[in-house]
Design a protein around this motif. Structure first.
Motif, mmCIF file in Angstrom:
data_model
loop_
_atom_site.group_PDB
_atom_site.id
_atom_site.type_symbol
_atom_site.label_atom_id
_atom_site.label_comp_id
_atom_site.label_asym_id
_atom_site.label_seq_id
_atom_site.Cartn_x
_atom_site.Cartn_y
_atom_site.Cartn_z
ATOM 1 N N PRO A 63 23.479 25.906 6.449
ATOM 2 C CA PRO A 63 24.046 25.908 4.776
ATOM 3 C C PRO A 63 23.263 24.728 4.100
ATOM 4 N N LEU A 64 22.737 23.777 4.508
ATOM 5 C CA LEU A 64 21.671 22.596 3.940
ATOM 6 C C LEU A 64 20.545 23.338 3.767
ATOM 7 N N THR A 65 19.972 24.010 4.476
ATOM 8 C CA THR A 65 18.615 24.521 4.267
ATOM 9 C C THR A 65 18.645 25.553 3.367
ATOM 10 N N ARG A 66 19.737 26.596 3.089
ATOM 11 C CA ARG A 66 19.872 27.413 2.042
ATOM 12 C C ARG A 66 19.894 26.883 0.659
ATOM 13 N N ALA A 67 20.598 25.663 0.735
ATOM 14 C CA ALA A 67 20.946 25.005 -0.540
ATOM 15 C C ALA A 67 19.200 24.383 -1.224
ATOM 16 N N LEU A 68 18.870 23.973 -0.132
ATOM 17 C CA LEU A 68 17.552 23.324 -0.413
ATOM 18 C C LEU A 68 16.523 24.318 -0.694
ATOM 19 N N ALA A 69 16.457 25.523 -0.347
ATOM 20 C CA ALA A 69 15.645 26.463 -0.676
ATOM 21 C C ALA A 69 16.006 27.223 -2.300
ATOM 22 N N SER A 70 17.096 26.863 -2.479
ATOM 23 C CA SER A 70 17.712 27.510 -3.773
ATOM 24 C C SER A 70 16.660 27.267 -4.952
ATOM 25 N N GLU A 71 16.323 27.988 -5.889
ATOM 26 C CA GLU A 71 15.750 27.885 -7.218
ATOM 27 C C GLU A 71 16.373 27.028 -8.110
ATOM 28 N N GLU A 72 18.000 27.143 -8.029
ATOM 29 C CA GLU A 72 18.711 26.412 -8.910
ATOM 30 C C GLU A 72 19.945 26.247 -8.400
ATOM 31 N N THR A 73 20.504 24.987 -8.232
ATOM 32 C CA THR A 73 21.756 24.646 -7.561
ATOM 33 C C THR A 73 22.229 23.403 -8.125
ATOM 34 N N ASP A 74 23.577 23.033 -7.836
ATOM 35 C CA ASP A 74 24.093 21.659 -8.338
ATOM 36 C C ASP A 74 24.052 20.679 -7.341
ATOM 37 N N LEU A 75 24.262 19.540 -7.716
ATOM 38 C CA LEU A 75 24.238 18.242 -6.798
ATOM 39 C C LEU A 75 25.244 18.178 -6.038
ATOM 40 N N LYS A 76 26.679 18.561 -6.298
ATOM 41 C CA LYS A 76 27.601 18.446 -5.608
ATOM 42 C C LYS A 76 27.467 19.598 -4.523
ATOM 43 N N THR A 77 27.118 20.715 -4.645
ATOM 44 C CA THR A 77 26.919 21.691 -3.532
ATOM 45 C C THR A 77 26.098 21.006 -2.470
ATOM 46 N N LEU A 78 24.723 20.411 -2.814
ATOM 47 C CA LEU A 78 23.800 19.888 -2.106
ATOM 48 C C LEU A 78 24.455 18.888 -1.260
ATOM 49 N N VAL A 79 25.050 17.803 -1.940
ATOM 50 C CA VAL A 79 25.767 16.491 -1.137
ATOM 51 C C VAL A 79 26.709 17.012 -0.079
ATOM 52 N N ALA A 80 27.593 18.097 -0.550
ATOM 53 C CA ALA A 80 28.623 18.650 0.352
ATOM 54 C C ALA A 80 27.955 19.133 1.668
ATOM 55 N N ALA A 81 26.721 20.014 1.493
ATOM 56 C CA ALA A 81 26.226 20.452 2.520
ATOM 57 C C ALA A 81 25.454 19.478 3.470
ATOM 58 N N HIS A 82 24.832 18.343 2.706
ATOM 59 C CA HIS A 82 24.376 17.317 3.519
ATOM 60 C C HIS A 82 25.346 16.641 4.213
#
Length: 787
Positions: free
Chosen positions: A478-497
């Protein structure tokens, strides 16, 4: 009635002397003491004042005054007026201070919007550090009472265009930032503190409090604090007690002190000048004692540069000034840390004796704490440790690097070898599997990115390693997909992290949350991430690849303070924490230029003339503050000054104050015995030396049985045999093979093998006849092989 200004000399223990004066004021009426209010510079000083009252009362119960740190106040603490007083509490109903993490994120957005509006969009990794510097600029501007509206008046036409661009950039603080704060209903922390102090000063002027108010140990460097101190000094039962004011300096020196911001007395001199009181009007807090020989030495050594020519005519300094002073010049920082640890450990041999290391060098502090663990002594390091350097903080960073760099060998092994990594396995199993995975797949050239690259290199029968790769893949996907996204939000990244770190930290007995967020460092990390999740709401969407740099910048801010329960008689203090503190033995460590005093860095925003026009103090005032800390610490009874002659192999320059001490002693024709006691250096040298004479060790002479000896050697190995027979022994008898380096660059042999593979695949595909597009097909197969 003149303002009530007092001073406690550097030779006296400040807090104990303050307590003696307060108890004398209160007399035998305990309620009088309880009705007093004492304003102090820091919370640590307030805690130490409570301990000083305990010492003065021999541990007996007593009602203590209210102790308030002026640097960190709440409206409830400042509303000290009686309820029936007219207008009590007016002015204290202020908006809250904006949380620091929210401020950093909002300023990061402002910086990025500004760059986009000017056609030069920057990444979050660049915007976040700029936002941190902007926050520091705001804090300094508010502390000095500067008006942000004057920013556009700073650059005359004669200055370079660069400064025009800087002021144009700072316009966001003058126009956009107040609007954002108004929308949030918040204030900057510095502005809120100024308003609270101003409101309290106004309230006390209109309705003086019933009990005594004492402002103690505050130099008055912040204008809002100085204004409150002036009000306190003029209260019917108020007093200001300055720390270490020099009442013996002559008029010429005092005039220079007013002009020299690098002098330790400069801030207090400017405060006295601002309130219109002569230095002679400052009375000693307790009865005046005899002049201390060390005070004369310090006064001359720290004299303003314009008066150093008077050292040739210095008198009144003799060997008594050096009593209790020692200096140790160590060869390296490691030796300095070891010597300091020995001095602190020696203090524990005397019942009740206390000892403290005072240093701005955080690396030295950590080394000393590590050295003391040799004797199972846990020391209280009051300055704390940055969250990004604690075990949970490091693990958060390593896991993020693992996902961001797509399982590159170094970040992958760094994360998996961290003590918190378990991947749902027992501690022994995860370590064994990681070592095996390293030898099977990560030594040599870098494999393909992600889990697929490792699976291609693993043999099918290595099921345990396939299982480990699957566990890591499931945790990081999940974190790898979020990091590879061209546009995402900070909350999604922190939660995946967070989810990724907890999954990798789980073992066979506990889940990851229980292992990660325990103890003070884990709790601090959990609070930081929880706050980041809350503040992520509304943060603009961005490329996922920008998150690692943003997270690194934000994680560098919080500090983890040590828990209670460390050794009660040993301390490590930073310069701020050491103010007003006392110990029987004080070690001043890291006395090198660039460390103490620190190098005066250039302001990233304003030049010196611009700072002066804006109302900011010159950078040299920080040197004056450090010099004042040095002078106060040198007032202790037993002081040891230490430095390292070389750091990382490069020679260092002794602190200017050490050089000045040497020069004054030489000019006064006093024998310099500061470095005479070198016994601690000898202790450190012998600490790890063997107890007896070392036993001579003969060189190894391996004699393997004939059956184990090689029967054939290549021509090139004959030369190796003659030059280095142990290499032949290791290779042919012990069967040892050197591991390939991690993440190695492909060499000539790899290049040749890849080309051969491409040609072999081409011949297999077309064994009899070449296709019409033979070159194209060969290039396709070459791309596959090189890929």
């Amino acid at each position: 009635m003149p303002p009530a200004i007092f001073s406690i000399s550097a030779a006296e223990p400040f807090l104990d002397t303050l307590v003696a004066g307060l108890m004398r004021r209160a007399g035998k009426a305990p309620l009088t003491l309880a009705g007093m209010t004492v304003l102090l510079p820091t919370r640590r000083a307030a805690r130490s004042l409570r301990e000083a009252f305990l010492r003065a009362g021999n541990g007996a119960a007593m009602l203590l005054p209210r102790m308030l740190p002026v640097g960190d106040l709440d409206p409830e603490e400042l509303a000290l007026l009686p309820d029936e007083a007219e207008g009590a509490g007016q002015g204290f109903d202020l908006p809250p201070a904006v949380p620091e993490l929210r401020r950093r994120l909002l300023l990061t957005q402002l910086v990025r919007k500004y760059s986009e509006a000017n056609g030069d969009a920057i990444a979050l990794g660049q915007a976040a550090p700029l936002a941190r510097e902007l926050a520091r600029f705001l804090d300094e501007a508010h502390a000095e009472g500067c008006d942000l509206q004057k920013l556009d008046e700073l650059v005359p036409d004669k200055l370079a265009e660069h400064w025009q661009n800087v002021v144009k950039f700072l316009e966001i603080l003058r126009s956009a930032w107040p609007t954002i704060l108004g929308t949030l209903g918040c204030l900057d922390p510095g502005e809120r503190r100024n308003r609270l102090l101003a409101a309290q000063a106004s309230a006390w002027q209109k309705h003086p409090p019933r009990g005594a108010v004492i402002a103690a140990g505050i130099t008055g460097g912040i204008p809002a604090v100085a204004a409150l101190m002036q009000v306190v000094a003029n209260l019917p039962d108020g007093a200001v007690v300055l720390p270490g004011l020099d009442g013996e300096a002559d008029g010429a020196m005092w005039e220079e002190v007013l002009r020299d911001p690098a002098h330790p007395q400069h801030v207090m001199a400017k405060f006295l000048e601002a309130i219109g009181i002569e230095r002679g009007g400052v009375k000693p807090w307790t009865r005046a004692g005899t002049a201390q020989p060390r005070a004369k030495l310090l006064r001359e050594a720290l004299a303003p540069a314009a008066l150093t020519h008077r050292w040739r005519f210095t008198d009144g300094i003799d060997a008594r000034a050096l009593k209790g002073l020692r200096r140790l010049d160590c060869a390296s920082p490691q030796e300095e840390a070891g010597v300091i640890a020995l001095l602190l450990r020696e203090a524990l041999e005397v019942p009740g004796k206390t000892a403290a290391l005072v240093t701005p060098d955080r690396d030295l502090a950590r080394r000393v704490a590590a050295e003391l663990r040799r004797w199972e002594v846990d020391i209280d390091d009051s300055a704390g440790l940055a969250l990004n350097r604690t075990p949970p903080g490091v693990f958060l960073r390593l896991v993020l690097a693992l996902a961001a760099e797509q399982w590159a060998p170094l970040p992958l092994l760094s994360a998996l070898k961290h003590p918190l990594a378990s991947c749902g396995l027992p501690a022994g199993a995860i370590r064994e599997r990681v070592r095996a995975l390293e030898k099977e797949t990560l030594r040599g050239a870098r494999p393909k990115p992600g889990a697929e690259g490792l699976r291609e290199l693993l043999k099918p029968e290595l099921r345990a390693l396939h299982d480990l790769v699957a566990r890591i893949d499931a945790a990081t996907a999940p974190l790898t997909r979020a990091l590879a996204s061209e546009e995402t939000d900070l909350k999604t990244l922190v939660a995946a992290h967070i989810a990724c770190c907890e999954a990798l930290a789980a073992n066979d007995e506990e889940d990851g949350a229980a292992r990660l967020w325990r103890e003070p460092a884990g709790e601090a990390a959990a609070l930081f991430l929880n706050e980041l999740l809350q503040e992520a709401e509304g943060f603009p969407r961005f490329r996922g690849s920008e998150y690692p740099a943003l997270f690194e910048s934000l994680l560098a801010g919080p500090v983890v303070r040590p828990p209670y329960g460390r050794h009660p008689r040993l301390f490590i203090w930073g310069l701020l924490e050491a103010r007003l503190q006392q110990a029987d033995l004080v070690v001043l460590g890291g006395l090198n230029e660039g460390s103490w005093p620190a190098t005066v860095a250039s302001d990233p925003w304003l030049s010196r003339p611009m700072r002066q026009s804006f109302g900011l103090p010159p950078p040299e005032r920080r040197i004056g503050a450090a010099a004042h800390d040095f002078a106060l610490a040198l007032g202790a009874r037993d002081v040891v000054m230490t430095r390292a002659a070389r750091v990382e192999g490069a020679p260092t320059v002794a602190s200017r104050w050490l050089l000045r001490l040497d020069t004054v002693l030489r000019a006064a024709r006093v024998e310099n015995t500061l470095g005479a006691d070198i016994a601690p250096l000898g202790w450190h040298e012998k600490l790890d030396a063997p107890a007896g004479d070392p036993l001579p060790m003969l060189p190894p002479e391996p004699r393997p049985p004939v059956a184990a000896r090689p029967r054939k050697l290549s021509i090139t190995e004959i030369e190796t045999w003659r030059r280095d027979p142990y290499a032949i022994y290791a290779k042919h008898v012990l069967r040892l093979k050197a591991l390939d380096p991690l993440d190695a660059d492909p060499g000539a042999a790899d290049r040749g093998n890849i080309i051969h593979d491409a040609l072999a695949n081409f011949l297999k595909a077309y064994p009899r006849r070449l296709p019409p597009d033979a070159v194209t097909q060969l290039l396709v197969l070459g791309d596959q092989s090189f890929g």
